[in-house]
Design a protein around this motif. Structure first.
Motif, short mmCIF file in Angstrom:
data_model
loop_
_atom_site.label_atom_id
_atom_site.label_comp_id
_atom_site.label_asym_id
_atom_site.label_seq_id
_atom_site.Cartn_x
_atom_site.Cartn_y
_atom_site.Cartn_z
N ASN A 3 0.83 -1.21 0.00
CA ASN A 3 0.00 0.00 0.00
C ASN A 3 0.86 1.26 0.00
OD1 ASN A 3 1.01 -0.08 2.60
ND2 ASN A 3 -0.95 0.42 3.60
N ARG A 4 2.07 1.16 -0.50
CA ARG A 4 2.98 2.30 -0.47
C ARG A 4 2.44 3.49 -1.25
NH1 ARG A 4 8.61 -0.57 -1.94
NH2 ARG A 4 7.16 -1.76 -3.25
N ARG A 57 7.44 8.05 0.88
CA ARG A 57 7.49 7.13 -0.26
C ARG A 57 6.70 5.86 0.00
NH1 ARG A 57 13.90 8.00 -1.71
NH2 ARG A 57 13.64 9.94 -2.91
N GLY A 58 6.09 5.79 1.19
CA GLY A 58 5.20 4.67 1.49
C GLY A 58 5.79 3.59 2.34
N ASN A 59 7.04 3.74 2.79
CA ASN A 59 7.69 2.71 3.60
C ASN A 59 7.34 2.91 5.07
OD1 ASN A 59 9.27 1.45 1.40
ND2 ASN A 59 10.26 3.45 1.34
N ILE A 60 6.12 2.53 5.42
CA ILE A 60 5.60 2.84 6.75
C ILE A 60 5.41 1.60 7.60
CG2 ILE A 60 3.12 2.70 6.23
CD1 ILE A 60 2.79 5.35 7.75
N GLY A 61 5.59 0.43 7.02
CA GLY A 61 5.42 -0.81 7.77
C GLY A 61 6.40 -0.92 8.91
N ARG A 90 -0.74 -0.32 9.87
CA ARG A 90 -1.02 -1.72 10.23
C ARG A 90 -1.12 -2.58 8.98
NH1 ARG A 90 -4.44 0.70 14.15
NH2 ARG A 90 -6.22 0.50 12.73
N ALA A 91 -1.71 -2.01 7.92
CA ALA A 91 -1.92 -2.80 6.70
C ALA A 91 -0.64 -3.00 5.91
CB ALA A 91 -2.96 -2.10 5.81
N ALA A 92 0.34 -2.14 6.11
CA ALA A 92 1.57 -2.22 5.31
C ALA A 92 2.30 -3.53 5.56
CB ALA A 92 2.49 -1.04 5.65
N ASN A 190 -9.81 -2.46 5.72
CA ASN A 190 -10.14 -3.74 5.10
C ASN A 190 -9.55 -3.81 3.69
OD1 ASN A 190 -12.27 -4.77 7.17
ND2 ASN A 190 -12.93 -2.69 6.68
N PRO A 191 -8.22 -3.86 3.59
CA PRO A 191 -7.58 -3.77 2.27
C PRO A 191 -7.85 -4.95 1.36
CG PRO A 191 -5.96 -4.29 3.96
CD PRO A 191 -7.23 -3.96 4.68
#
Length: 294
Positions: A3-4, A57-61, A90-92, A190-191
Motif C-alpha cells: 500500500n505504499r 514514499r510509502g515505507n511505513i510498515g 497496520r496494513a503495510a 479492510n484492504p
C-alpha cells in the motif's frame, strides 16, 4: 498488501494542506509547494529529512507509534486522519487472508431488527462498511424511497450514479465527499475486501465526480451531525443523525434520524409517516388485486 502508493498519496495530500503559518514557521521568498516542504515536516516531527522522505514514499510498515504520533502532530491530523494513518501502517506489509470462494453474507441480528422497527417516529437503518443498507424501518424506507429502488441498496451508488441524488440531498457535494471519505477509511481498515474494491472500481469508472473526490484522499467517519433532505412528497427536512457501530458484527452500524419536537422537521416527519402509510396501503391493495386476478 503493498500500500505504499496509498500511504505516499495520503501523506503528501496532508502535507499540502498545512501552511507554514499554521505550523508556526517563518516564510521567506516564493514557495513552489502549496503547503509544507518535506524538510519542514521532518523538523516539526523531530526526524531527519531522509527518514521522512522514506515514510512519504510509502515505507511505513513497522513504524513505531511514537513516530506515527509525531507525524500526525506535524501534519495537524484530526482524530479521523490519525486513525487512518495508523490503519495504513497496520496494513503495510500484511498478507491477505485466504480468499473465500463464496463471500460470507452479513446478516443483521434479530435483536437489532427489533430496535430499528421499534423506532416508529424515527428513520433508522443498518448499513455495512460498503454503504449497503441491509435493513431499515418503514420511515427510513420512506425517507430514502428512491435509494431503495436500487439493488443492492447502496447510498454511494445512488449519490454518484443516480441523477435524482442532487434533488434528494440539497447539500450534495458535502454528502458525496463524506461518503467517499468513509470508503477511504474502510479501504485502509479492510484492504482485502474484494466487494469494497469492486465498488470503488465501479464508481471510479462511471463517475468523474467520484474520481476527483477519491483523489483528494480525504477521510470521514459518520458519528453525528445534521443532514438536509428534499423529499418528493413532503419537501424539505433537516434532520439530526447519530451513527453507532454495532459490536461483534462485520463492520455494521446503525443510523437514526430525528428532529426536535415542535420543529418544522418534526412536522415533516409526521407527514412522511402518513405518506408512507398511504403508499403501503396502495401497494397492499395492488397486490391483493393481482392475487384476485390470478
Amino acid at each position: 498488501m503493498d500500500n505504499r502508493a496509498e500511504v505516499s498519496a495520503f501523506l503528501k495530500s496532508r502535507r499540502d494542506k498545512v501552511t507554514p503559518e499554521q505550523a508556526g514557521l517563518p516564510v521567506y521568498g516564493q514557495r513552489r509547494v502549496p503547503g509544507l516542504r518535506r524538510g519542514e515536516v521532518a523538523m516539526l516531527a523531530g526526524m531527519s529529512v531522509e527518514y521522512y522522505t522514506r515514510l512519504e514514499r510509502g515505507n511505513i510498515g513497522g513504524v513505531s507509534d511514537s513516530i506515527l504520533d509525531a507525524l500526525a502532530q506535524a501534519l495537524r491530523l484530526d482524530d479521523t486522519e490519525r486513525d487512518h494513518l495508523y490503519a495504513l501502517a497496520r496494513a503495510a506489509g500484511t498478507r491477505p487472508a485466504r480468499a473465500r470462494r463464496h463471500p460470507k453474507k452479513t446478516t443483521v441480528r434479530p435483536s437489532v431488527l427489533r430496535i430499528i422497527e421499534g423506532l416508529h417516529d424515527q428513520p433508522a437503518y443498518v448499513r455495512n462498511n460498503r454503504m449497503d443498507i441491509l435493513a431499515a424501518n418503514p420511515l427510513a424506507r420512506a425517507l430514502h424511497h428512491e435509494v431503495f429502488e436500487l439493488e443492492p441498496v447502496n447510498t454511494c451508488r445512488f449519490v454518484f450514479l443516480d441523477p435524482r441524488a442532487t434533488r434528494l440531498y440539497p447539500a450534495w457535494e458535502r454528502v458525496a465527499r463524506e461518503g467517499v471519505g468513509v470508503l477511504r477509511v474502510e479501504v485502509a481498515k479492510n484492504p482485502y475486501d474484494r466487494e469494497l474494491s469492486n465498488l470503488i472500481g465501479e464508481l471510479s469508472t462511471r463517475s468523474d465526480a467520484f474520481r476527483r473526490m477519491w483523489g483528494a484522499h480525504d477521510v470521514h467517519v459518520f458519528t453525528k451531525g445534521t443532514k438536509r433532505f428534499h423529499h418528493s412528497a413532503v419537501g424539505e427536512l433537516e434532520l439530526v443523525h447519530e451513527t453507532l457501530d454495532l459490536p461483534n458484527t462485520d463492520g455494521l452500524s446503525i443510523t437514526v434520524y430525528s428532529a426536535d419536537p415542535g420543529t418544522p422537521a418534526a412536522d415533516a416527519l409526521q407527514l412522511l409517516a402518513s405518506w408512507a402509510a398511504t403508499q403501503n396501503q396502495t401497494e397492499d391493495e395492488a397486490a391483493s388485486q393481482t392475487d384476485t386476478e390470478h
